[in-house]
Design a protein around this motif. Structure first.
Motif, mmCIF file in Angstrom:
data_model
loop_
_atom_site.group_PDB
_atom_site.id
_atom_site.type_symbol
_atom_site.label_atom_id
_atom_site.label_comp_id
_atom_site.label_asym_id
_atom_site.label_seq_id
_atom_site.Cartn_x
_atom_site.Cartn_y
_atom_site.Cartn_z
ATOM 1 N N HIS A 118 85.644 8.749 34.217
ATOM 2 C CA HIS A 118 87.005 8.459 33.354
ATOM 3 C C HIS A 118 88.363 9.125 33.838
ATOM 4 O O HIS A 118 89.142 9.217 33.192
ATOM 5 N N LYS A 135 92.059 10.040 32.958
ATOM 6 C CA LYS A 135 91.903 10.421 31.454
ATOM 7 C C LYS A 135 91.194 11.669 31.146
ATOM 8 O O LYS A 135 91.819 12.676 30.596
ATOM 9 N N CYS A 159 84.884 14.832 27.337
ATOM 10 C CA CYS A 159 85.305 13.571 26.637
ATOM 11 C C CYS A 159 84.167 12.927 25.993
ATOM 12 O O CYS A 159 84.554 12.149 25.043
#
Length: 179
Positions: free
Chosen positions: A132, A135, A111
């Motif tokens: 994170h 996500k 990411c």
């Protein structure tokens, strides 16, 4: 022999919250009794007692809190050292990570926003994942290193053997020596 010994009997249990009949149900953690009035009543009753830790081996060291012997135990999250006086004494030896075991801040290669942090899995084993989560679901089974792959230029690699690294890019997986 008496026929009454072999005749099945039906025992109905009733929900202590609403009085409805409890039903035997199957969940991801095994069988349990659930209220038949679900979803109005969400009462659950497990069939088994919660997982207790098993004593693997008694140790020679003494508990600093109560003075009883320490023992090596196998628990739900892996092996640990605790007091033999449990449940009266709740002393547990926590493993403190050393300075070398704590990785430097490495950005998640998936990411590119989060950092790779150590996490403890279901069996107690350490793995590394993006902070994170949920996500970003990027994970690594071993400690990441901030070494650029010479083939695809991915900024993160894992050590396979002494001084032999592997790229974490799933399309590359290049093995290389790093001096």
């Amino acid at each position: 022999m008496s026929q009454t010994l072999f005749t099945p009997t039906k025992h109905e249990k009733h929900c202590p919250q609403c009085g409805e009949i409890l039903q035997l149900k199957q969940g991801k953690k095994g069988l349990f009794f659930g209220c038949s009035a679900y979803p109005k009543c969400n009462y659950l009753q497990p069939l088994q007692t919660p997982h207790e830790s098993k004593i693997i081996k008694p140790l020679t060291e003494l508990c600093p809190e109560c003075g009883q012997l320490l023992v090596l135990r196998q628990g739900h999250f892996g092996m640990f050292i605790g007091c033999s006086g449990y449940p009266h004494c709740h002393f547990i030896v926590h493993d403190t990570p050393t300075e070398q075991a704590i990785p430097k801040e490495i950005t998640c290669p998936d990411c590119r926003q989060g950092l790779l942090v150590p996490r403890r899995g279901r069996q107690g084993k350490i793995f590394y994942g993006c902070d994170h989560y949920p996500k970003c679901k990027f994970t690594l089974p071993s400690q990441p290193f901030s070494i650029t792959c010479p083939q695809c230029k991915c900024p993160v690699c894992v050590e396979k053997k002494a001084a032999v690294y592997q790229c974490v890019n799933k399309q590359c997986k290049h093995l290389f020596n790093h001096l």
